[in-house]
Design an enzyme around this catalytic site. Structure first.
Site: not given
Ligand code: RB5
Length: 146
Positions: A11, A70, A137, A68, A101
């Protein structure tokens, strides 16, 4: 690494890191397809996580890389697709272990969590580590799907 290409997606929160990973894969001659997004404009990680996960689950790509902000939302999304084992990694130990694993088929990264240098090392570790093929595994992975 195997022959089939890598499916990659992000994203807006992962866009910048994805561009670095794309440069890195290109330099190494590793084939990939970019499933988007294609700019830093705000978008939904679910769309790209689902597209990459479905393509990997269908066997069109050997592995996937999803980014993304996080790495959390996009990995949760990918793991909803049957046959996908998406591992969110912020260190090389986890990237190696999840291949050995869990036979993870998608790597998720947080573009706002890891720096470029570390992220590229995690990518290399993930792509270059084979599954252990050990009985325990294989047994545990088969229980994920049942
Ligand atoms: C976008 O602002 C953020 O929420 C997305 O990139 C991600 O971290 C979601 O888990």
């Amino acid at each position: 690494m195997e022959n089939k290409a890598i499916a990659i997606g992000s994203d807006h929160g992962g866009f910048e890191l994805k561009q670095e990973i794309i440069k890195h894969l290109t330099k190494k001659g590793i084939g990939f397809e970019d499933f988007g997004c294609f700019s830093e404009a705000s978008c939904d990680y679910t769309d790209y996580g689902k597209a990459v996960a479905e393509a990997v689950a269908a066997g069109k790509y050997e592995k996937g890389i999803l980014i993304c902000g996080t790495g959390i939302g996009i990995s949760i999304t990918a793991n909803k697709i049957k046959g996908i084992r998406c591992a969110l990694c912020s260190d090389c130990f986890s990237a190696k272990a999840t291949r050995e694993h869990n036979d993870a088929n998608i790597l998720a990264l947080g573009g706002r969590v890891v720096g470029v240098g570390l992220a590229l090392k995690i990518v290399d570790t993930f792509l270059n580590t084979p599954f252990s093929n050990e009985e325990r595994h294989i047994r545990r992975i088969s229980k994920i799907e049942s």
